[in-house]
Structures are given as structure tokens and as C-alpha cells.
Write an enzyme that holds these catalytic residues in place. Sequence first.
Site, PDB file in Angstrom:
ATOM      1  N   GLN A  99       9.444  96.082 -11.060  1.00 14.05           N
ATOM      2  CA  GLN A  99       8.732  95.394  -9.989  1.00 14.05           C
ATOM      3  C   GLN A  99       8.385  93.965 -10.365  1.00 14.05           C
ATOM      4  OE1 GLN A  99       8.088  96.683  -6.714  1.00 14.05           O
ATOM      5  NE2 GLN A  99       9.700  97.917  -7.612  1.00 14.05           N
ATOM      6  N   HIS A 119      10.566  90.947  -9.246  1.00  9.45           N
ATOM      7  CA  HIS A 119      10.635  90.454  -7.867  1.00  9.45           C
ATOM      8  C   HIS A 119      10.236  88.984  -7.772  1.00  9.45           C
ATOM      9  CE1 HIS A 119      11.699  93.615  -5.021  1.00  9.45           C
ATOM     10  NE2 HIS A 119      11.102  94.480  -5.823  1.00  9.45           N
ATOM     11  N   GLU A 173       0.993  99.730  -3.226  1.00 14.10           N
ATOM     12  CA  GLU A 173       2.193  99.806  -2.388  1.00 14.10           C
ATOM     13  C   GLU A 173       3.085 100.942  -2.888  1.00 14.10           C
ATOM     14  OE1 GLU A 173       5.942  96.908  -1.103  1.00 14.10           O
ATOM     15  OE2 GLU A 173       4.778  96.481  -2.903  1.00 14.10           O
ATOM     16  N   HIS A 174       3.370 100.944  -4.184  1.00 10.66           N
ATOM     17  CA  HIS A 174       4.146 102.009  -4.824  1.00 10.66           C
ATOM     18  C   HIS A 174       3.289 102.627  -5.927  1.00 10.66           C
ATOM     19  CE1 HIS A 174       6.995  98.650  -3.826  1.00 10.66           C
ATOM     20  NE2 HIS A 174       7.650  99.632  -3.220  1.00 10.66           N
ATOM     21  N   ASP A 211      13.394 102.039  -3.290  1.00 13.65           N
ATOM     22  CA  ASP A 211      13.837 100.735  -2.798  1.00 13.65           C
ATOM     23  C   ASP A 211      15.186 100.818  -2.104  1.00 13.65           C
ATOM     24  OD1 ASP A 211      11.599  99.389  -3.627  1.00 13.65           O
ATOM     25  OD2 ASP A 211      12.475  98.696  -5.513  1.00 13.65           O
ATOM     26  N   HIS A 213     -17.580 103.161  39.668  1.00 11.87           N
ATOM     27  CA  HIS A 213     -16.657 104.101  39.025  1.00 11.87           C
ATOM     28  C   HIS A 213     -16.769 105.477  39.698  1.00 11.87           C
ATOM     29  CE1 HIS A 213     -16.160 101.043  35.999  1.00 11.87           C
ATOM     30  NE2 HIS A 213     -15.414 101.818  35.220  1.00 11.87           N
TER      31      HIS A 213
END
Length: 471
Positions: free
Chosen positions: A297, A300, A366-367, A400, A459
Site C-alpha cells: 500500500q 501508491h 479502508e483495508h 485490488d 394535512h
Amino acid sequence: MHLWCPTNGRPGAAVADLPKLGDVISRLDLRGAALSSLDARALRTTLPRAEFDVEAALATVRPICEQVHHGGVEALLELGEKFDRVRPTSLRVPAAVIAAALDQLDPAVRAALEESIRRARTVHEDQRRIDTTTQVVPGGTVTERWVPVDRVGLYVPGGVAVYPSSVVMNVVPAQVAGVGSLAVTSPPQATNTGVFAGYPHPTILAACALLGVDEVFAAGGAQAIAMFAYGAADADGTVVCEPVTLVTGPGNIYVAAAKRLLKGLIGIDAEAGPTEIAILADDSADAELVAADLISQAEHDDLAASVLVTDSTDLADRVVAALERRSALTKHTVRVNTALGGRQSGIVLVDGLDEGIRVVDAYGAEHLEIQTRDASAVAARIRNAGAIFVGDYAPVSLGDYAAGSNHVLPTGGCACHSSGLSVQSFLRGIHVVDYSRDALADVADVVVTLANAEDLPAHGEAVTARFPTAQ
């Protein structure tokens, strides 16, 4: 190397195991009273996290979006030249260029993309929603009808790396949901040559071709989101890109800021931040696998977050040694070391598994990988994560590309309230209310009573008007 100090602006953090010069990753000691003294909010602010100020980016993004709003296609071409260092030949990628990308695609890459698409379709087709009708009373029903959005714009990044996998992850659930009109956009690449000059990376174009997507645009960044929000026309008024109702897909901070700015005019999936991996591991974990996954990761970008949570100082030491060795050998060494050494990454020491679960739930990765004894049982206890990867043979990189799951996931702790991209992201639930005269008459007093209680008598009158003889 940027040294992340756990106490710098992070209330309640423990002053222990501060990184030494040359350490590849910092440590945060939350053993003993250090963790028990933190409530949930303090714990979230104590844990490693990237600086990602979307609000500050709005000042940069606003004039870009206005330029696209008023300048259309010409503005988009100019902005591509300014930010991507290349002026696209045309905003919309010609069909012949998309076809050429598929024709020239490496056969092995094509086979891999086809398998990725197949697995993604298998998983996402099981996410289909069915209409449900509930009979509330005889003659009175409420049906929840699931309707796809009319048109979506799918953003595919193309800066530091190229992401044909993101084409798959965005397009497949939209298609399974039944979206009738979808368009993909990705930044034009200055390094492209020949027929692909000024267009998105050919592998991205090839992925679009495999998925049957023929509406592809050469636009990136905030200007691409503005294009989807406002649409874009040529100087003569010819519409090149129709506006969309929903935009999905990850991007940089300017993409996230444009989504925030234009939300309401368009729907958005999320304001995606830098990618994250958290690994919960005990002393049974393989340090080499943990290190390899943290690095996967970190490659990235500079802001990518890699976090290990463990109750084993021995594992932590072995992981650090493996990180130092592996990061020196990987292709993107500088990028990896910058990410691992940033304040967003770190090793968090805890007393035991229960404390580790508390930490990763507060982090909301996230992961999240679980590399512990009885990993499946531990994974079942996790409440907050974009996606959970169980055991030694489910690395994040599987998700991924080829697990079948979706890799467009919530970041920045948003997993505590948001989900990843799915078929549901492209559907709207519409309640259809169908009551007979008798069914309405049976509940009329309830409606009138509640309307009067709220001081909204009209109403109630909307109901009694249907029964004039009873008035």
C-alpha cells in the site's frame, strides 16, 4: 524522512518508542494505561492518519470548476494542457482509439482483466436488489422499488500510477445495477505517443473496451468532476458531454474537493482520501508477509498509510527489519519509504487482542488485514472497515484486482459510517404507496390527529376532503 511524533497535536498519545533517525516506521505505545485513558474520539485522533485538508483545497478548485462551467470543452482542453502537460486532441476519445488500445493490449494483461471482470460480476450480481411489497392493512400496500440512476460519471485516476482495475470496479456495479448511460474519464497522459497521444493511458482505454464502454473522456482532476456536473459543449453549442446525476471513483485531493463543492448538483460516492492498510496481527503472524503487505500500500503515493496493530513487540521488531530490507529492494523505494516514514504510518503496540480490536475499530481502515490465530473469528468481531482480508492468503492486493470484491472503499475513518462502492451505490429506493378508499378511511383519524398535533391542519384536511359525507 519525515518523523511522525505521536504526541505532536495528538491529545492523549503515549510518549514511548519514538522513532530514531533511520527507523523506517514510527511506533506508538498504547499498552497499559495509555489506551484505557482514551475515549473513542481521543483514540481516533491519536492514531496515525494522513493530513488531507479537503476544505483548504476548495479555494483552488472553485475557479477551475467555474472555468469549466462557462468555458465548456475549450476550458477542459486548456486545463488538460495546464495540469497534465498535454492538450488532448479531442475531449472525447474516438472509438477508433479505444479499439486500437484493445487490439494492442498485451494478451496476458487482457486475460487478467477479463478474469478480474468475471469475478467482479459474480460478486456484484449477487448484490442485486428486488422490489418488495408490504401489505400494511387490507387494501393498503407500500412497495419499495429499486431504480438505477439515469447517468453516471466514473472517474479513473491516472497520475502516479495507472488504474485499469478502477475501471472494472466502477463500471461493473453500475452495469449490474442497470444504469442506462455511463461515461468514464481519466487524465490525458503526456507520455503517450502515436494514436494515443493526448488521451488516457491505453490500458485504461482497453479496459473500457472490454467492458463495452465507448463514452470515454480525456480529462482529469477537478475539471473532470466539473465536466460531469455541468456537461460540456463546443464553441458552436454542440454538446460533447451530457451532465450526469452521480459521480463515483477515487482521485487526489482536488478531485475530492470538487466532489464536495459540487455535491447537490451531482450525487457522489465519497470524498476519497489517501489509501490505507491496517494489519491486526499477533505473534503467530509471518513478519515477512506483514511487511510485504504494508509496502504494497505504501507504494501508491507519499501519503499512503500503512499501520500495524500488534501485541507482540517481537513481531514488531521483525516487521521493522523486514520493512528495511524489502523497501530497499522494491521498485518504488523512495515513495515507499516516504509513506512508511510519514505521520500517517506506524506500528501501534497494544496489550492484547481485545485492545487491538478496539484500536482497529477506532481507526476504521479502508483495508484491514487480520493475521492472527483463528483469524475468521477475529474478523467477525470487527465493526469498522471498508473491507476485511482474513488470514495469510488474502492480501489487500487480491482485493485490488481479483477477489471479486470492490476496491473503491471509504478512507480517513469513514468506514465507521460508509460502505464501499457496490450495486447499491447506483440504485435509489422509491416507496410506492397504494391505499384503497377503505384503507385510508380506516386510518384517517390517525392522520388528522397527528396533523393537528403538529399544527398542520391542512394535512388532515387533505384526508377528510376525500370523505365529504363524513364532515
